[in-house]
Design a protein around this motif. Structure first.
Motif, PDB file in Angstrom:
ATOM      1  N   UNK A 225       0.840  -1.199   0.000  1.00 39.49           N
ATOM      2  CA  UNK A 225       0.000   0.000   0.000  1.00 39.49           C
ATOM      3  C   UNK A 225       0.873   1.247   0.000  1.00 39.49           C
ATOM      4  N   UNK A 226       0.451   2.229  -0.747  1.00 38.23           N
ATOM      5  CA  UNK A 226       1.156   3.512  -0.793  1.00 38.23           C
ATOM      6  C   UNK A 226       0.208   4.599  -0.314  1.00 38.23           C
ATOM      7  N   UNK A 227       0.716   5.451   0.574  1.00 35.95           N
ATOM      8  CA  UNK A 227      -0.086   6.564   1.078  1.00 35.95           C
ATOM      9  C   UNK A 227      -0.347   7.551  -0.058  1.00 35.95           C
ATOM     10  N   UNK A 228      -1.608   7.773  -0.362  1.00 31.51           N
ATOM     11  CA  UNK A 228      -1.985   8.711  -1.410  1.00 31.51           C
ATOM     12  C   UNK A 228      -3.447   9.064  -1.222  1.00 31.51           C
ATOM     13  N   UNK A 262     -10.257   8.424  -0.731  1.00 30.84           N
ATOM     14  CA  UNK A 262      -9.318   7.358  -0.384  1.00 30.84           C
ATOM     15  C   UNK A 262      -8.046   7.948   0.203  1.00 30.84           C
ATOM     16  N   UNK A 263      -7.333   7.107   0.994  1.00 31.11           N
ATOM     17  CA  UNK A 263      -6.100   7.569   1.630  1.00 31.11           C
ATOM     18  C   UNK A 263      -4.875   6.732   1.262  1.00 31.11           C
ATOM     19  N   UNK A 264      -5.091   5.647   0.453  1.00 25.57           N
ATOM     20  CA  UNK A 264      -3.963   4.797   0.051  1.00 25.57           C
ATOM     21  C   UNK A 264      -4.362   4.003  -1.191  1.00 25.57           C
ATOM     22  N   UNK A 265      -3.345   3.558  -1.933  1.00 25.08           N
ATOM     23  CA  UNK A 265      -3.578   2.773  -3.149  1.00 25.08           C
ATOM     24  C   UNK A 265      -2.747   1.495  -3.099  1.00 25.08           C
ATOM     25  N   UNK A 266      -3.272   0.470  -3.754  1.00 22.98           N
ATOM     26  CA  UNK A 266      -2.560  -0.803  -3.887  1.00 22.98           C
ATOM     27  C   UNK A 266      -2.590  -1.199  -5.364  1.00 22.98           C
ATOM     28  N   UNK A 267      -1.429  -1.146  -6.025  1.00 20.58           N
ATOM     29  CA  UNK A 267      -1.343  -1.458  -7.445  1.00 20.58           C
ATOM     30  C   UNK A 267      -0.849  -2.875  -7.646  1.00 20.58           C
ATOM     31  N   UNK A 268      -1.708  -3.746  -8.191  1.00 23.57           N
ATOM     32  CA  UNK A 268      -1.299  -5.083  -8.565  1.00 23.57           C
ATOM     33  C   UNK A 268      -0.734  -5.067  -9.969  1.00 23.57           C
ATOM     34  N   UNK A 269      -0.575  -6.255 -10.585  1.00 21.20           N
ATOM     35  CA  UNK A 269      -0.075  -6.302 -11.960  1.00 21.20           C
ATOM     36  C   UNK A 269      -0.924  -5.442 -12.902  1.00 21.20           C
ATOM     37  N   UNK A 270      -2.255  -5.453 -12.718  1.00 19.52           N
ATOM     38  CA  UNK A 270      -3.146  -4.619 -13.534  1.00 19.52           C
ATOM     39  C   UNK A 270      -4.227  -3.955 -12.679  1.00 19.52           C
ATOM     40  N   UNK A 275      -8.196   2.564  -0.899  1.00 20.38           N
ATOM     41  CA  UNK A 275      -8.621   2.328   0.488  1.00 20.38           C
ATOM     42  C   UNK A 275      -9.401   3.526   1.008  1.00 20.38           C
ATOM     43  N   UNK A 276     -10.606   3.273   1.485  1.00 18.01           N
ATOM     44  CA  UNK A 276     -11.472   4.324   2.019  1.00 18.01           C
ATOM     45  C   UNK A 276     -11.524   4.254   3.547  1.00 18.01           C
ATOM     46  N   UNK A 277     -11.062   5.286   4.249  1.00 19.14           N
ATOM     47  CA  UNK A 277     -11.176   5.285   5.720  1.00 19.14           C
ATOM     48  C   UNK A 277     -12.647   5.334   6.136  1.00 19.14           C
ATOM     49  N   UNK A 286     -12.168  -0.417  -2.779  1.00 19.69           N
ATOM     50  CA  UNK A 286     -12.866  -0.377  -4.059  1.00 19.69           C
ATOM     51  C   UNK A 286     -11.877  -0.527  -5.212  1.00 19.69           C
ATOM     52  N   UNK A 287     -12.319  -1.173  -6.267  1.00 23.42           N
ATOM     53  CA  UNK A 287     -11.469  -1.379  -7.442  1.00 23.42           C
ATOM     54  C   UNK A 287     -11.565  -0.159  -8.346  1.00 23.42           C
ATOM     55  N   UNK A 288     -10.413   0.469  -8.631  1.00 22.57           N
ATOM     56  CA  UNK A 288     -10.380   1.607  -9.543  1.00 22.57           C
ATOM     57  C   UNK A 288     -10.004   1.179 -10.957  1.00 22.57           C
ATOM     58  N   UNK A 289      -9.172   0.119 -11.049  1.00 26.70           N
ATOM     59  CA  UNK A 289      -8.841  -0.479 -12.340  1.00 26.70           C
ATOM     60  C   UNK A 289      -9.109  -1.977 -12.224  1.00 26.70           C
TER      61      UNK A 289
END
Length: 300
Positions: A225-228, A262-270, A275-277, A286-289
């Motif tokens: 997870x990356x803070x964003x 959202x306050x963080x993102x998790x990027x998988x292969x695609x 992440x929603x606090x 929630x899935x953005x991509x």
């Protein structure tokens, strides 16, 4: 003396196993299904790896369910296995990649073509089949092209609960066996269980026990997870999940046009997760991509 270890193999059928389940099973090594034929990639692979790793599994290999009947198709499936596995995990050179050969009329020459393609790409090549299928293959011809042989034979029968101490009076009489799959219901968890019978079996899972020249780099199964912070506007109706995997239960169904802070993102292969606090220190996801990398809304 060979140090015997239990190895489990995991496909999407085991996606319901929890971290607690893996801790109770107590296996340190796992073989994860990655692909099948040239049209299936196991989207549950990261979930399986992450949960099993949290439950104590420290070494991983991957397998492909073969559907080929000729050399050309075998080579195309081997290439698909490699490219497909790269899409779901951080595949390192020297990793153990296994052909699951359990369909009828699979030629020995095609098995060899598959294994050669795996080796040519810089990976260790493994071969898996059932004892009753051995007469279909020329194992002596296959041996020079495989680094690992995994054989299934269930002395208790299919579906019968087995513990971690198989009866070696029923060990399948075959040459070159590194790993014996002796049950499809280890400890009642409906997971396939195998036991190592050579040092080679486990050496290929553990980079610390092989030379630097041959060692796969440590497996990096999970993204971080990356803070964003930001706001995502939904382009379609989407589930807000309890956990960041696609089969996780939904907290709510959000309508198209809804805004998610959202306050963080998790990027998988695609796939990209946000992440929603939420109240009480909890989170929604929630899935953005999606799994194809398609954006399911827009960032505000």
């Amino acid at each position: 003396m060979v140090e015997k270890e239990i190895v489990i193999d995991l496909a999407n059928y085991q996606k319901g196993l929890t971290v607690s389940d893996y801790k109770k099973i107590g296996a340190k090594y796992a073989i994860v299904k990655a692909t099948e034929d040239t049209n299936y990639i196991n989207e549950q692979a990261n979930l399986l790896i992450n949960h099993s790793a949290a439950g104590g599994v420290k070494g991983f290999a991957f397998y492909h369910f073969g559907r080929f009947h000729n050399d050309a198709k075998a080579i195309s499936e081997a290439k698909y296995f490699i490219s497909g596995t790269k899409k779901i995990v951080n595949l390192q050179k020297g990793a153990l990649m296994i052909l699951d050969a359990e369909i009828s009329n699979m030629p020995t020459s095609s098995v060899i073509a598959f294994l050669k393609e795996i080796r040519k790409a810089g990976y260790k090549a493994g071969f898996y089949t059932y004892k009753y299928l051995l007469p279909n293959f020329n194992l002596k011809k296959i041996k020079p092209y495989m680094d690992f042989f995994w054989l299934a034979a269930y002395p208790l029968g299919n579906g019968v609960k087995a513990d971690k101490n198989p009866n070696f009076n029923y060990f399948p009489s075959a040459d070159y066996v590194d790993l014996w799959q002796y049950t499809d219901n280890l400890l009642g968890y409906e997971v396939d269980g195998s036991i190592s019978v050579t040092d080679n079996a486990i050496k290929l899972f553990n980079p610390e026990k092989v030379s630097k020249q041959d060692a796969p780099a440590p497996h990096k199964a999970s993204a971080t997870w990356k803070k964003k912070s930001g706001v995502f506007v939904l382009g379609q109706n989407l589930k807000l999940h309890k956990n960041p995997h696609i089969d996780s239960p939904a907290i709510a169904m959000l309508k198209k046009g809804s805004e998610v802070k959202f306050d963080a993102t998790l990027q998988g292969p695609l796939r990209l997760w946000l992440r929603q606090p939420r109240s009480g220190g909890s989170y929604g996801y929630i899935v953005a991509k999606d799994k194809y990398g398609k954006l399911l809304g827009k960032f505000k």
